[in-house]
Enzyme design. Structure first.
Site, mmCIF file in Angstrom:
data_model
loop_
_atom_site.group_PDB
_atom_site.id
_atom_site.type_symbol
_atom_site.label_atom_id
_atom_site.label_comp_id
_atom_site.label_asym_id
_atom_site.label_seq_id
_atom_site.Cartn_x
_atom_site.Cartn_y
_atom_site.Cartn_z
ATOM 1 C CG HIS A 79 -3.638 -3.324 3.031
ATOM 2 N ND1 HIS A 79 -2.817 -3.184 3.623
ATOM 3 C CD2 HIS A 79 -4.742 -2.028 2.606
ATOM 4 C CE1 HIS A 79 -3.036 -1.660 4.008
ATOM 5 N NE2 HIS A 79 -3.948 -1.682 3.125
ATOM 6 C CB CYS A 122 -1.169 0.336 1.481
ATOM 7 S SG CYS A 122 -2.716 1.626 1.034
ATOM 8 C CD GLU A 148 -1.765 -5.798 4.859
ATOM 9 O OE1 GLU A 148 -0.809 -6.564 4.127
ATOM 10 O OE2 GLU A 148 -1.652 -4.276 5.836
#
Lengths: 208, 250
Positions: free
Chosen positions: A189, A86, A191
């Site tokens: 993202h 990001c 994650e």
């Protein structure tokens, strides 16, 4: 490089998503540290540069927290692979234009600009598809149109189109995965993108 | 194109997840962590986690619990309950929440929403509003126990104007009754606001989700009872919705 020697450094500069990135590396049983020390930079084989928030404030925090010359030595001279996430990816640009003009790391040519949404609301937030344009080590062809989780109002307007690996559409097409030599970046993202996200991080570590 | 989302809502009270009817008589579900692990496997798009005790007893959220949950949650995590100042939001985000949902204290003082979205970005401030159709669509706060002066349409606009990035609208009358969403009100709200709208309260079948996506054009559906007390799952819901032409992540 064998599995045992791989050590990932999540660059610690106070970015909000460090915890989530660590959670994924824990789940993947990878050897990692969260650090801003030169010693850890030297001893690491891979880097992750996380990021949330605005370009200017992230760059300021990065300048305050780490010795950028030492990091650049590992990335640009020693060619260690790095994944920017990001705003972490956006910082690799020459300049960012969020709340005024700020200088970036300048590792990849291009600037970070606001998404031209044609009337759609910003921030661009939610699950969106990532269309793979070029073969790469992060996302393979079977996963061509996988969805990932995005939160962004700005995008990396990259100068050299060959460095765009995948794009995403939100009012316009913008780069969602970029790569240049040992440097990788994702606008979304991983994650927070469940299985496809975990796999992407795993593949970044294992194929580089 | 952005995908429509299917989001389980988890209510947390004294270390267990609960689910009630019309915001009353909560039944225990299972342990919070186990439930989050299961949902992570079932490919949900997001999780909403509300700490009921924090809001009714006026205490701070259980940060340790949130931290433990976030370790098992690889989708965006929305945390609500008892959020009345910026410090609480900061603590929640630091403990692994990706967004916070603000209800009671946003109604009492919309300036909290404005400050929060300025400080942390509108992307992580979710406004949450509960109302009763049976009471002239009046907004209710403190877990549905206190009636407010505004109706749901007025308050939805106030929440948007004060910087919320998204809105969750829950029908207290429909909550836990598996009778379907309040499509009528959601349609009206969707026409008034631009930010993403999450429908909540009353989902009892995949067709209820389909109906509210199609007829009210909502951006996401939240559901609890259907996932806790039946064999229906978020994954099957999305397969069904996809087959009916709804643009969900699959």
């Amino acid at each position: 490089m064998s599995e045992i020697e791989k050590k990932i450094c999540i660059i610690d500069y106070g970015s909000g998503n460090i915890g989530s990135v660590s959670n994924v590396l824990n789940k993947l049983n990878l050897n990692y540290c969260v650090s801003n020390s030169i010693e850890d930079f030297k001893n690491s084989s891979h880097f992750i540069l996380p990021g949330v928030g605005s370009f200017g404030s992230a760059m300021k925090k990065l300048n305050q927290s780490i010795d950028i010359d030492k990091l650049e030595y590992e990335i640009l001279n020693n060619k260690k692979p790095i994944l920017g996430i990001c705003v972490g990816m956006q910082l690799m640009a020459e300049f960012g234009y969020e709340f005024g003009k700020s200088k970036g790391l300048g590792w990849i040519k291009g600037n970070v600009e606001i998404i031209k949404t044609s009337g759609l609301i910003l921030p661009h937030i939610g699950w969106n598809s990532v269309k793979v344009k070029k073969n790469n080590s992060l996302l393979n062809n079977e996963e061509k149109n996988k969805d990932f989780y995005f939160v962004n109002s700005y995008y990396f307007n990259i100068e050299n189109n060959d460095q765009v690996i995948a794009t995403t559409e939100y009012g316009m097409n913008f780069p969602s995965i970029i790569s240049f030599k040992n440097i990788y970046g994702v606008q979304f993202h991983p994650e927070k993108s469940q299985k496809p996200g975990k796999k992407l991080i795993f593949d970044f570590i294992n194929s580089n | 194109m952005l995908k429509r989302r299917v989001i389980p809502t988890l209510l947390f009270k004294d270390n267990v997840l609960v689910k009630g009817k019309n915001f009353l008589s909560n039944r225990p579900v299972v342990s919070a962590i186990e439930s989050v692990k299961t949902y992570d496997l079932r490919e949900v798009d997001e999780l909403i986690f509300n700490d009921i005790l924090a809001s009714t007893k006026n205490i701070e959220p259980d940060y340790n619990m949130i931290s433990e949950i976030s370790k098992e949650c690889f989708v965006p995590l929305v945390v609500g309950g008892g959020i009345k100042n910026l410090k609480i939001i900061e603590n929640l985000l630091r403990n692994g929440a990706d967004k916070v949902s603000i209800n009671t204290w946003g109604v009492k003082d919309p300036d909290l929403l404005k400050q929060a979205s300025k400080e942390f970005g509108s992307q992580c401030i979710v406004g949450s509003l509960d109302y009763k159709k049976s009471k002239n669509n009046k907004v209710f706060t403190i877990c549905g126990t206190q009636i407010e002066n505004y109706n749901i349409l007025e308050m939805a606009e106030i929440f948007e104007q004060n910087g919320c990035g998204e809105l969750i609208i829950t029908s207290i009358d429909n909550d836990g009754n598996l009778c379907g969403y309040d499509v009528d009100i959601l349609q009206k709200i969707k026409k008034k606001i631009k930010i993403p709208l999450i429908a909540s309260g009353g989902c009892g079948s995949y067709d209820h989700m389909l109906e509210v996506f199609k007829d009210a054009n909502v951006d996401a559906v939240a559901a609890a009872s259907i996932f806790h007390f039946s064999k229906m799952t978020p994954r099957e819901a999305k397969k069904y919705l996809f087959s009916k032409g709804i643009n969900v992540r699959n």
